[in-house]
Design an enzyme around this catalytic site. Structure first.
Site, mmCIF file in Angstrom:
data_model
loop_
_atom_site.group_PDB
_atom_site.id
_atom_site.type_symbol
_atom_site.label_atom_id
_atom_site.label_comp_id
_atom_site.label_asym_id
_atom_site.label_seq_id
_atom_site.Cartn_x
_atom_site.Cartn_y
_atom_site.Cartn_z
ATOM 1 N N CYS A 112 -3.322 0.335 9.953
ATOM 2 C CA CYS A 112 -4.247 -0.659 9.400
ATOM 3 C C CYS A 112 -5.342 -1.071 10.360
ATOM 4 C CB CYS A 112 -3.500 -1.927 9.007
ATOM 5 S SG CYS A 112 -2.422 -1.717 7.611
ATOM 6 N N HIS A 167 0.826 -1.200 0.000
ATOM 7 C CA HIS A 167 0.000 0.000 0.000
ATOM 8 C C HIS A 167 0.863 1.253 0.000
ATOM 9 C CE1 HIS A 167 -3.445 -2.404 2.044
ATOM 10 N NE2 HIS A 167 -3.739 -2.207 0.781
#
Lengths: 1023, 286
Positions: free
Chosen positions: B275, B174
């Site tokens: 996250c 990411h």
């Protein structure tokens, strides 16, 4: 512009034109011009006449002309009556209403042109009679001489015959057109009596204001944009007006900013004159505006932007901004007065929901106590943070044909794909902004690890869009980044491209000025935005205007074009008079004329040229004019390809002829364009039978002209592409040109200096038109601004319209069609060539570079001096551009810059290229001379950079001349970039380069070699 | 007021956090970019509890914890399934098909918070919240294996006030695998070439100049910044035991309340600090 106005002018013109009509070509126009001029001059006097009925006015102009022009011209008036009578009788058949006149009048022109074969004839005959008188006139004003006459004579006769036959030949086309105009003028005159005399001088303007009201005023038809803008601002009581501007719509969607420094009628091509008053530069920090009233107008603009969806915001923001709007316009929330639905009368968002209105009401309550001014300020504080605040979006495509949007804002240029920002170029990163045809280019500063600027190209829908974007960029950069506006580039020898520069105050200046505002805060009423919002209904203001425009144009059809042209003709007069007062007037006139007649530049320029007194050219040029129109039409789109094509041709044979050509007196820029016609014969000797003096040759010559013109463009193209300004060398002009440069400088010094001055004005003439295909702007090099060059151009839109007519006629003519064929063919070929362009160019470059190298050595000194003294960049095509057919060829030299495609390669903006590279730098230095390189500060005498490119190598030669302690030292720094894949032997290439450098400058020693190697690593893509 | 009026002063403000317990299936079935040692579930749980504990106990957030779902091994990484900015929440369509069902539970909890919810229904769109970096002024969206252009467009449509710029992400899962916000105007960025390149891209795209905090380790560049009224700048960052050099860099942030948190186990399955939570600033008054 008002037809009426036009008509008068026309009339005058026409009366004089009779003569010109006979001469179908440029000469005619030239002749017209004088007449117009007179009429203009007369205009003051005419004001008196204005009250007089039309017939009188007709005669009066002519008489006035006489006065001004000469005794000879008086004869004209005598001739007029019969002429007029005929016309009138014809006219009677077509009744016209006053109101319709505007639109219809023009239409009529068209119609009449077709139906009026007979009247025309009569007219022409009359014209013939008058011819002599007019000829005299012409002579007076333009230097046209006896030589011109012959051609005219031919033209006349032909025309007459033609009329009888109703067949039109290319050459005659033009004549026909003119005739039509004359007739139109007549008709108009008939109408004039009914109209109020005043209208002749003024045009009514309507301006849609931000509060939804309309302001109208009468303007002198020749008024500049500034006049109207000032009036509007005065009406609005607005002092901080530099953030605002007037928009007009072209076609339906294309909005254009009215240039304050130019006449309105030269910018807006159709009637009526309808503008919208808008924010042009959105202040990044509205709180820094001095007056509330300014903020108020900004708010109104933003409300429009938001309600129309142009300025996207989230639900929450819509609600918040809406609540501030309510607070500003309604004051504190009053539960009694403000019932549930009081809000729905406002429009806050393109898609307004009940929920949103509730939210707005809810928020409105929280603003209790805010004054309208405070509410506006809050509104602005929030609106300014929106990401699209102040971003002017333009549709474009990237190099891969993907639809993107280019957004111009205070900070730079933003690139969007859909709603995503995919790239951004801040102004400081942009070295040059240019456009070419429908392509828009920015040259950006090299990134950290890169050595060279890269040029990124975008494809705009059409060249007007490209130019519009370019202008907006120039304006935004100037307004937000500069302290003071730049001076528009001066008319220079060989200066091409748009000279447009932002002429208003910059933000810095306007802030300064507004600090001085010393008046009590002006009272103004905040109009409820209900009306505005609702009327908008999601559509931008001015939509209604657009529809009007459309209607109008539908009604008026091409007529509009004609009118404008006529008016423009007036402008021409100036030229003729020899009054090259401004760069602009010359330019515009030619262009407009183009519109009318569909002639190519060459023609117009030709006219310009005549001013200086080159009468001989007349002969040749006119012919071309006749034939050209059709070709022009067709070729418009393909010109760019043609350019490339011609590029190739350069390599082949061009250079020879040029060299051979005797450098005559340089014609200047005008010559350059005009020259287009001349070179043709020579170059295409095989096809051409001889100098295009004879009528029979005319067609051919015209054909050739086309080619040449293209070639010329090519040359420019090259120049533009290669032009590199290296920001890092402050003050040094780094002109990346190929080998041609040396030559060019040389030439300039030899010939041009003397002759140029006179011509410069004419050259400038090319620049003003709205349709220049090329423009450059160097944001960071004000000193070097002159580098901006441009190519002037036919106007596509207007022209097309006009051309359609012409073309149709032309097609009927066998001869014409024949001619066309080859042209088209050529163009097709050109297209093919485009793709292979790189190769071709490369090959050619070698040739050139050979020469250059030699020249370089010899001319170096001279060059440098020249350059030093004259910061401006002078381009000269190696290819002679101008050749006078009727005289020993006059060769104008220009630099031919040939760049290969690499420089122009468009970089996809889709994603930011991420290239893994490995770099290593090796430096070899000879100990002996190196000391100089270091801290010694000498006086820089001159600096020059030359860049040449081939497929795999780019050679940048940087020559600096320093004076240290009385000793001058010339340093040549060569930067050779070898690009290519593994299959190129870099070492060998390097060795070769060093060797060449040594050979080139045997008297110099190599002091340092730096090898900087950058290897691209294979990209790891796990996908 | 919500919206832009919040401005930078409000950046990092946060009242609620949504988290989700770890399923045991995570150890074996969670997606991971590189094979490696198996996740120690017990330890992972301890780390997770510490994380939640800090948010709830130390920072006083209302933590909404969703129950684990064994059929969704990656469900602990709630960040990927929702992007919340101000009053609006975008429910994503995660790039990994196996994770799409994670959205459902998130949707319920966000609805309970009365946020404006936008769902990404376009089947051509994918977006992982881990690719979305909100700086307070604008969004950067990493175009990665998990996030595509269409997904980014929908994000842009959802948050119209803000510029949304795309940043190519090649080497990591990411965008936020190597960067995050460490303060209102401060981007923490890893030292890897890819990270630096991405930073350059972001800098070029932005009208604004951000400060940057470069840390030696990419993974450590992912930290959680909060602006808690009573505590000021708060930064959750990776523990010194994990990334000592990077921790030293964080320790130079004098104005921040620094809270080191270990994340060794979830890191094995590409998890980072951001996250594991969706942070929400729910304005109380409206």
């Amino acid at each position: 512009m008002t037809t009426e106005v036009g008509s008068e002018t026309e009339v005058k013109k026409d009366s004089e034109q009779l003569g010109p009509d006979k001469a179908k070509d440029k000469p005619e126009e030239a002749s017209e011009t004088p007449g117009d001029q007179k009429s203009r001059e007369a205009s003051p006097g005419e004001a008196q006449d204005s009250s007089v009925p039309a017939p009188t006015s007709q005669s009066s102009p002519s008489s006035q002309k006489k006065e001004k022009s000469s005794p000879e011209s008086k004869g004209i008036s005598r001739f007029l009556p019969p002429w007029l009578k005929k016309q009138k009788s014809y006219t009677l058949a077509e009744p016209k209403d006053e109101p319709k006149k505007r639109a219809t009048g023009e239409e009529q022109v068209v119609e009449e042109s077709e139906s009026q074969a007979q009247p025309r004839k009569s007219l022409e005959e009359a014209a013939e009679n008058q011819e002599n008188a007019k000829a005299d006139d012409k002579e007076k004003h333009s230097i046209s001489s006896a030589e011109i006459q012959p051609s005219k004579e031919d033209g006349k006769e032909t025309e007459v015959e033609e009329v009888a036959e109703k067949k039109e030949e290319k050459q005659e086309e033009k004549e026909n057109r003119e005739t039509k105009e004359v007739q139109t003028a007549e008709i108009k005159i008939d109408n004039v009596p009914q109209k109020s005399p005043k209208k002749i001088k003024t045009v009514q303007c309507k301006v849609m204001l931000l509060d939804g009201t309309e302001y109208s005023c009468d303007l002198e038809k020749r008024a500049k944009g500034q006049v109207l803008f000032d009036k509007v601002c005065e009406h609005l009581n607005l002092l901080e007006k530099d953030y605002f501007g007037l928009l007009f719509y072209e076609n339906s969607e294309q909005k254009n900013w009215l240039d304050s420094s130019k006449e309105i009628k030269r910018q807006i091509r159709s009637l009526p004159w309808i503008f919208t008053f808008n924010v042009k530069f959105y202040p990044p920090d509205p709180s820094q505006l001095t007056e509330d009233i300014t903020r108020y107008f900004l708010c109104l603009q933003l409300r429009q932007d938001i309600a129309s969806g142009r300025l996207p915001c989230s639900f929450v923001t819509h609600a918040l901004l809406g609540s501030y709007t309510l607070q500003a316009e309604l004051g504190d929330h009053d539960p009694e007065e403000h019932r549930s639905d009081y809000i729905s009368e406002f429009q806050f968002a393109p898609n307004q929901t009940q929920e949103m209105e509730e939210k707005v009401a809810e928020l409105h309550k929280t603003h209790r106590g805010l004054t309208p001014a405070q509410a506006d300020s809050q509104f602005l504080e929030n609106a300014k943070r929106l990401s699209m605040y102040g971003v002017d979006l333009h549709h474009a495509k990237d190099s891969e044909g993907v639809d993107i949007m280019l957004g111009v804002c205070a900070n730079g240029l933003l690139i969007y794909k859909d709603r995503l920002r995919i790239n951004r170029f801040a102004w400081p990163k942009i070295l040059k902004i240019s456009y070419k045809r429908s392509n828009f280019y920015i040259k950006v500063r090299p990134a950290e690890l890169e050595q060279f600027e890269s040029t990124i190209g975008f494809k705009l829908p059409n060249h007007r869009a490209a130019k519009r974007l370019w202008k907006v960029c120039v304006e935004h950069h100037t307004f937000f980044r500069l302290v003071s506006p730049e001076q528009p580039p001066k008319a220079k020898f060989l200066t091409l491209g748009s000279k447009f520069r932002y002429s208003g105050r910059t933000q810095a200046q306007t802030r300064q000025a507004s600090n001085l505002i010393d008046r009590p805060a002006p009272y103004f009423e905040r109009t409820s935005s209900k009306r505005v919002s609702r009327s908008l209904d999601g559509a931008p203001m001015g939509v209604s205007d657009q529809s009007l425009l459309r209607d109008f144009s539908a009604a008026g059809g091409r007529a509009a074009g004609d009118k404008i042209i006529d008016l423009e003709a007036t402008g021409q007069d100036k030229l003729k008079e020899g009054g090259r007062e401004e760069d602009e007037s010359p330019l515009k006139t030619p262009q407009l004329e183009l519109t009318q007649d569909g002639k190519k530049k060459g023609d117009h320029i030709f006219q310009v040229k005549t001013l200086p007194g080159k009468e001989k050219q007349w002969i040749a040029m006119p012919r071309i004019a006749g034939a050209k129109p059709e070709e022009t039409d067709k070729s418009l789109e393909e010109e760019i390809t043609s350019i490339l094509f011609s590029k190739e041709r350069f390599g082949a044979g061009t250079s020879g002829p040029f060299a051979a050509a005797s450098p005559g007196p340089a014609e200047g820029a005008a010559g350059e364009q005009t020259g287009a016609a001349a070179p043709g014969p020579q170059r295409h000797a095989s096809r051409t039978e001889g100098p295009c003096t004879g009528v029979s040759d005319a067609d051919k010559s015209s054909h050739e002209t086309l080619d040449i013109v293209e070639e010329k463009k090519q040359a420019e193209f090259g120049i533009e592409e290669t032009l590199v300004v290296d920001e890092t060398n402050k003050g040094k002009m780094q002109v990346a040109t190929d080998a041609g440069e040396t030559c060019k400088v040389e030439h300039v010094s030899k010939k041009d200096s003397s002759s140029l001055p006179s011509d410069s004005s004419s050259s400038s003439s090319s620049s003003e038109s709205e349709d220049e295909e090329v423009g450059e702007y160097l944001p960071h090099h004000r000193a070097i601004e002159e580098v901006i060059r441009e190519e002037q151009e036919e106007e596509e839109d207007m022209k097309r319209k006009e051309h359609e007519e012409n073309t149709q006629r032309v097609e009927a003519i066998p001869e014409g069609s024949k001619l066309n064929v080859p042209v088209e063919h050529t163009q097709v070929t050109a297209e093919d060539l485009v793709q292979e362009n790189t190769v071709t160019v490369a090959a050619e470059e070698k040739n050139l570079s050979e020469q250059i190298k030699q020249d370089l050595g010899e001319e170096k000194e001279e060059e440098q001096l020249k350059l030093n003294g004259d910061v401006s960049h002078v381009d000269i095509d190696v290819a002679p551009q101008l050749i006078c057919c009727s005289e020993p060829p006059v060769v104008k030299t220009e630099m031919v810059t040939i760049s290969d495609a690499t420089q122009r390669t468009e970089i996809s903006t889709k994603e930011i290229p991420i290239v893994q590279t490995e770099t290593k730098t090796i430096t070899y230095e000879s100990s002996q001379l190196d000391g100089n390189a270091g801290g010694d500060t000498g006086v820089l005498v001159s600096a020059q950079t030359i860049t040449s490119e081939s497929i795999s190598t780019t050679t940048t030669t940087h020559i600096t001349k320093m004076v240290k302690g009385g000793v001058s030292e010339t340093r040549i720094e060569k930067r050779i970039v070898i690009t290519g894949d593994a299959d190129i032997d870099h070492d060998e290439a390097l060795a070769q380069a060093i060797k060449e450098a040594k050979e080139q400058h045997p008297d110099m020693s190599v002091t340092r070699v730096v090898v900087h190697k950058e290897t691209e690593l294979a990209e790891e893509d796990e996908d | 007021m919500a919206g832009l009026s919040g401005g930078l002063a409000a950046f990092g403000r946060c009242t609620h956090a949504v988290v989700r317990a770890l399923p045991e299936s995570l150890c074996r079935q969670a997606l991971r970019s590189t094979a490696g040692p198996e996740v120690d579930f017990a330890r992972a749980e301890r780390e997770y509890q510490l994380y939640v504990g800090v948010l709830r106990g130390k920072l006083g957030l209302q933590v909404l914890e969703l129950p684990a779902d064994e059929s969704l091994p990656d469900c602990v990484f709630v960040e990927d399934v929702a992007v919340v900015c101000e009053e609006t929440a975008l429910l994503t369509r995660p790039g990994a098909p196996s994770r799409r069902k994670e959205v459902e539970a998130m949707k319920r909890v966000l609805e309970s918070l009365n946020l404006n919810i936008v769902e990404m229904v376009d089947e051509n769109a994918t977006l992982d919240g881990g690719d979305v970096l909100f700086t307070g002024r604008e969004f950067f969206v990493g175009l990665s294996k998990r996030t595509n252009q269409r997904g980014a467009e929908i994000l842009a449509d959802t948050f119209k006030d803000y510029a949304v710029s795309t940043v190519p992400v090649h080497d990591s899962l990411h965008l936020k695998s190597f960067c995050s916000m460490a303060g209102p105007n401060l981007i923490a960025i890893g030292s890897s070439e890819a990270a630096q390149k991405a930073l350059k891209t972001m800098q070029q795209m932005s009208d604004h100049r951000y400060d940057k905090l470069t840390v030696p380790d990419d993974a450590a560049a992912n930290c959680v910044y909060l602006n808690i009224p009573s505590k000021g700048h708060v930064l959750l960052h990776r523990a010194p035991e994990e990334y000592p050099e990077s921790a030293k860099v964080f320790e130079k942030l004098k104005d921040h309340m620094l809270i080191p948190i270990a994340n060794t186990e979830l890191e094995k399955v590409d998890g980072s600090l951001t996250c594991c939570s969706v942070l929400i600033n729910k304005a109380s008054e409206l």
